[in-house]
Design an enzyme around this catalytic site. Structure first.
Site, PDB file in Angstrom:
ATOM      1  N   THR A  44       0.855  -1.351  -0.082  1.00 48.94           N
ATOM      2  CA  THR A  44      -0.053  -0.001  -0.131  1.00 48.94           C
ATOM      3  C   THR A  44       0.857   1.230   0.068  1.00 48.94           C
ATOM      4  O   THR A  44       0.666   2.071  -0.738  1.00 48.94           O
ATOM      5  CB  THR A  44      -0.882   0.103   1.267  1.00 48.94           C
ATOM      6  N   GLY A 180      -8.278  12.527  10.485  1.00 40.42           N
ATOM      7  CA  GLY A 180      -6.927  12.131  10.979  1.00 40.42           C
ATOM      8  C   GLY A 180      -5.939  12.522   9.762  1.00 40.42           C
ATOM      9  O   GLY A 180      -6.239  13.358   9.102  1.00 40.42           O
ATOM     10  N   VAL A 235     -21.894  11.322  11.285  1.00 39.76           N
ATOM     11  CA  VAL A 235     -22.569  11.153  10.310  1.00 39.76           C
ATOM     12  C   VAL A 235     -23.799  10.299  10.501  1.00 39.76           C
ATOM     13  O   VAL A 235     -23.645   9.162  11.224  1.00 39.76           O
ATOM     14  CB  VAL A 235     -21.690  10.437   9.296  1.00 39.76           C
ATOM     15  N   HIS A 438      22.809  28.051  10.134  1.00 38.00           N
ATOM     16  CA  HIS A 438      21.944  29.130  10.234  1.00 38.00           C
ATOM     17  C   HIS A 438      21.940  29.719   8.632  1.00 38.00           C
ATOM     18  O   HIS A 438      22.948  29.767   8.054  1.00 38.00           O
ATOM     19  CB  HIS A 438      22.477  30.372  11.066  1.00 38.00           C
TER      20      HIS A 438
END
Length: 461
Positions: A44, A180, A235, A438
């Site tokens: 996946t 999420g 829902v 930096h």
């Protein structure tokens, strides 16, 4: 094929991040390894998750930068999003990585058994009617998208992340069910591409697994970007219509949109694979495994998303390496979920490792925990990038850093150093002397630890 050719030291069931990592490491350690995969090695993450979604997110960033180019003194016109071209870019990246992975399979001498595998017993795997035996078996069958009860994913009006990755045009409006990581990332992409986006999250805040300060920052940023956020909302019904969908919430409100993305989490792929018949204990579909990823059946291990915990590709990868070394007798250190870095690649990004402030206070008590926030407004590179956000440190008073939480553009690239700080149980005084280049965003971590060590050069209370 004779019986000897079907006998292996290690058989790995599933070729995703956890499975192929286990196979490669076991082969490196001298084991004869077979890797069973019914689709494509890489699973996946490579083909339908991590890599293609991040390609879309980068394209989304380019769209936003183009729209706002005059901010940087560059005159450029944003015309449109060509999803055919975006998908070609995405697929080219996946293709290159897949080709490389195939090369690694061959280089490691791993035998790939193509087809759907099923556990026949603790040491036997059936692939398309042919049985293979292994002294050790690793269960790495991964996860699939969940849906809400009674809500079928049709791939047209109601999508999972898999179908969302293959869309040939940008929907005009989307309702994202779930706030999420997956929901936040797709919402971010679609908003950058020009869609009207509504996120519906059942829990009280977005990214509920993250520190509350991070959740609030992302929600503010999403609202500022024009998204509609509905938290603490359930829902009640989803109706398909000729021109789109109608999502009704329990309070009676109805939201009309062209399409719905169901992003309510992922469930383990363990059904009808012979696990329970072989003696494997399942808990709500997850494989029962101890800290050493042993299933309780001698010689059988489980890795990645089938083991309850963080569902992250790099967790599965770490699991795979651990199990291969465990099988080889190297007694590796167990993988600790709290020490695994987590990144949500939305705009803004969220990156974290260790405990949230709430978790630390629950574990140690309020009086034993202190926190510090370093605002990216004081960071030169963040100003150049035009991002807002912060670095938040959670520490035990007079003790180590327990959690690091970052919000802002590209902060996912900082979490590598942060995980070293957490996993080595570093004190702020250990980190403060380290020199950060930096101008970089990494200075934010340095400045935050300087402040926590009592040397706040750019942080004032």
């Amino acid at each position: 094929m004779n019986a000897e050719d079907r006998d292996y030291d290690v058989i790995v069931l599933g070729g995703g991040s956890g499975g192929y990592a286990a196979a490669f490491r076991a082969a490196e350690l001298g084991q004869r390894v077979a890797l069973v995969e019914k689709d494509k090695v890489g699973g996946t993450c490579l083909h339908y998750g991590c890599i293609p979604t991040k390609a879309l997110l980068h394209a989304a960033e380019v769209a936003d930068v183009t729209r706002g180019s005059e901010t940087f003194g560059i005159k450029a016109a944003f015309e449109s999003v060509d999803m055919t071209a975006v998908n070609a870019y995405k697929d080219k990246i996946v293709g290159r990585l897949y080709k490389g992975l195939q090369g690694l399979v061959a280089a490691n001498g791993v035998t790939v058994l193509e087809g759907a595998g099923r556990l026949a017993d603790a040491h036997t795997v059936d692939v398309g009617g042919t049985r293979y035996t292994g002294a050790h078996v690793v269960l790495a069958t991964g996860s699939r998208a969940r849906s809400l009860p009674g809500l079928d994913i049709d791939g047209t009006r109601v999508l999972s992340s898999t179908e969302a990755l293959a869309l040939e045009r940008v929907p005009t409006s989307v309702v994202v069910l779930g706030g999420g990581v997956i929901g936040a990332e797709f919402a971010s992409v679609w908003r950058s591409f020009g869609a009207e986006v509504t996120i519906v999250e059942m829990l009280p805040r977005l990214l509920p697994g993250e520190d509350e300060a991070c959740s609030k920052a992302v929600e503010r940023a999403f609202r500022k970007r024009g998204m509609t956020i509905k938290t603490g909302a359930r829902v009640a019904d989803v109706q398909r219509r000729d021109d789109g969908v109608a999502v009704t919430l329990e309070g009676g409100e109805t939201i009309d949109a062209e399409t719905v993305l169901v992003a309510v989490g992922r469930g383990p792929v363990t059904e009808d694979l012979g696990y329970e018949q072989a003696g494997i204990t399942l808990d709500d579909g997850f494989v029962g495994a101890d800290e050493r990823l042993r299933t309780g059946v001698p010689g059988v291990f489980a890795v990645g998303d089938v083991v309850r915990g963080l569902q992250l590709a790099h967790r599965g990868f770490a699991h795979g390496i651990f199990v291969a070394e465990e099988i080889a007798g190297l007694t590796p250190a167990p993988v600790d979920d709290a020490g695994i870095p987590r990144v949500t690649y939305s705009d803004p990004e969220v990156a974290s490792v260790g405990l949230t402030e709430a978790q630390a206070r629950e574990r140690l008590g309020d009086d034993a925990v202190e926190t510090l926030d370093y605002n990216l407004a004081g960071n030169g590179k963040s100003q150049i990038l035009g991002t807002q956000g912060f670095a938040k440190l959670v520490r035990e008073k007079d003790g180590p850093v327990l959690g690091i939480h970052l919000v802002g553009a590209r902060v996912g690239e900082l979490i590598g150093e942060a995980q070293l700080i957490y996993n080595w149980e570093a004190l702020p005084d250990d980190v403060a002397p380290l020199i950060h280049p930096h101008p970089t965003q990494s200075e934010a971590l340095g400045e935050a630890h300087l402040a926590l060590a009592g040397k706040p050069l750019h942080v004032h209370g």
